[in-house]
Design a protein around this motif. Structure first.
Motif, PDB file in Angstrom:
ATOM      1  N   LEU A  79       0.811  -1.208   0.000  1.00  0.00           N
ATOM      2  CA  LEU A  79       0.000   0.000   0.000  1.00  0.00           C
ATOM      3  C   LEU A  79       0.851   1.268   0.000  1.00  0.00           C
ATOM      4  O   LEU A  79       0.303   2.365  -0.134  1.00  0.00           O
ATOM      5  CB  LEU A  79      -0.920   0.012   1.228  1.00  0.00           C
ATOM      6  CG  LEU A  79      -1.874  -1.182   1.388  1.00  0.00           C
ATOM      7  CD1 LEU A  79      -2.648  -1.059   2.692  1.00  0.00           C
ATOM      8  CD2 LEU A  79      -2.818  -1.287   0.215  1.00  0.00           C
ATOM      9  N   SER A  80       2.153   1.116   0.145  1.00  0.00           N
ATOM     10  CA  SER A  80       3.022   2.288   0.306  1.00  0.00           C
ATOM     11  C   SER A  80       3.045   3.169  -0.941  1.00  0.00           C
ATOM     12  O   SER A  80       3.265   4.376  -0.833  1.00  0.00           O
ATOM     13  CB  SER A  80       4.447   1.836   0.647  1.00  0.00           C
ATOM     14  OG  SER A  80       4.943   0.940  -0.345  1.00  0.00           O
ATOM     15  N   SER A  81       2.807   2.587  -2.120  1.00  0.00           N
ATOM     16  CA  SER A  81       2.881   3.374  -3.350  1.00  0.00           C
ATOM     17  C   SER A  81       1.725   4.353  -3.490  1.00  0.00           C
ATOM     18  O   SER A  81       1.780   5.264  -4.307  1.00  0.00           O
ATOM     19  CB  SER A  81       2.922   2.447  -4.570  1.00  0.00           C
ATOM     20  OG  SER A  81       1.746   1.662  -4.636  1.00  0.00           O
ATOM     21  N   PHE A  82       0.669   4.158  -2.714  1.00  0.00           N
ATOM     22  CA  PHE A  82      -0.469   5.091  -2.739  1.00  0.00           C
ATOM     23  C   PHE A  82      -0.981   5.310  -1.318  1.00  0.00           C
ATOM     24  O   PHE A  82      -2.179   5.367  -1.079  1.00  0.00           O
ATOM     25  CB  PHE A  82      -1.582   4.570  -3.657  1.00  0.00           C
ATOM     26  CG  PHE A  82      -2.143   3.224  -3.261  1.00  0.00           C
ATOM     27  CD1 PHE A  82      -3.305   3.125  -2.508  1.00  0.00           C
ATOM     28  CD2 PHE A  82      -1.510   2.056  -3.645  1.00  0.00           C
ATOM     29  CE1 PHE A  82      -3.823   1.903  -2.145  1.00  0.00           C
ATOM     30  CE2 PHE A  82      -2.031   0.820  -3.284  1.00  0.00           C
ATOM     31  CZ  PHE A  82      -3.187   0.747  -2.534  1.00  0.00           C
ATOM     32  N   SER A  83      -0.054   5.447  -0.378  1.00  0.00           N
ATOM     33  CA  SER A  83      -0.422   5.511   1.039  1.00  0.00           C
ATOM     34  C   SER A  83      -1.341   6.689   1.358  1.00  0.00           C
ATOM     35  O   SER A  83      -2.240   6.570   2.195  1.00  0.00           O
ATOM     36  CB  SER A  83       0.840   5.579   1.906  1.00  0.00           C
ATOM     37  OG  SER A  83       1.630   6.700   1.551  1.00  0.00           O
ATOM     38  N   SER A  84      -1.134   7.829   0.694  1.00  0.00           N
ATOM     39  CA  SER A  84      -1.980   8.993   0.968  1.00  0.00           C
ATOM     40  C   SER A  84      -3.419   8.745   0.544  1.00  0.00           C
ATOM     41  O   SER A  84      -4.370   9.086   1.263  1.00  0.00           O
ATOM     42  CB  SER A  84      -1.421  10.229   0.254  1.00  0.00           C
ATOM     43  OG  SER A  84      -0.171  10.590   0.774  1.00  0.00           O
TER      44      SER A  84
END
Length: 213
Positions: A79-84
């Motif tokens: 999920l880090s690639s779209f965490s926001s």
């Protein structure tokens, strides 16, 4: 939005739920309604302690998921690639549920509240928010249109979520218009089911098109 900041906002939602419960608890009946049918009549109950605790427990559970899911995502599906975007959508879900749960508490305390309208309007608004950010989601196991075909292909995932975003926004707008113009209550569920079926079918069609190409 950083995950730490979003977690703080999520905990504020928990605090709001707790404050509402403490305020309304003396006015709650011995059996608290926790579910309403299409006619707006309660058809499910819990004892006052459990009925009052449900909003707080659900909000706390969502806060826990917000923190937990990024850490348990499998490799290749992080999920880090779209965490926001992940944090924003999780907060949107939590906010919509908070409105519905607090409306249920207020109705149980004897105030005049149309649970059908509150639920439908909250759902419509949530679908529109989700739809606006759907195209920014990347392949994962926890949030988005997760079908066997989207999870098997990055291209299918991207194309399905771009189209699905429009479907979510359109469905949310139609749900809110149906409430505003006094449409039949079953229409909300019909629109959501139709949208879900359309997203699944579209992902299959895109997958088959890409495979043939």
């Amino acid at each position: 939005m950083k995950l730490s900041r979003s977690l703080l906002v999520s905990l504020v939602f928990v605090a709001i739920a707790l404050a509402a419960v403490l305020w309304l608890y003396p006015s709650l009946p011995p059996q608290v309604p926790v579910h309403w049918n299409l006619q707006g009549a309660p058809d499910g109950y819990r004892s006052r302690p459990w009925g009052a605790a449900m909003p707080v427990l659900i909000m706390a559970g969502l806060s826990f998921l917000l923190w937990l899911l990024p850490g348990i995502s499998p490799r290749g599906f992080e999920l880090s690639s779209f965490s926001s975007v992940y944090a924003l959508l999780m907060l949107a879900v939590q906010a919509a549920l908070l409105v519905i749960l607090l409306a249920g508490l207020v109705a149980s305390a004897g105030y005049a509240v149309s649970m059908w309208k509150v639920t439908s309007l909250s759902l419509g608004a949530l679908l529109m928010v989700l739809g606006n950010f759907m195209g920014k989601l990347r392949k994962n196991f926890f949030i988005g249109i997760r079908t066997p075909w989207t999870l098997s292909s990055d291209a299918v995932w991207e194309r399905t979520h771009r189209a699905g975003g429009w479907m979510f926004v359109a469905t949310g707008a139609l749900v809110m218009l149906a409430v505003a113009f006094g449409g039949p209550r079953w229409l909300t569920f019909a629109l959501v089911l139709l949208m879900a079926a359309a997203c699944v079918l579209y992902s299959l069609l895109v997958y088959r098109h890409i495979e043939r190409r």
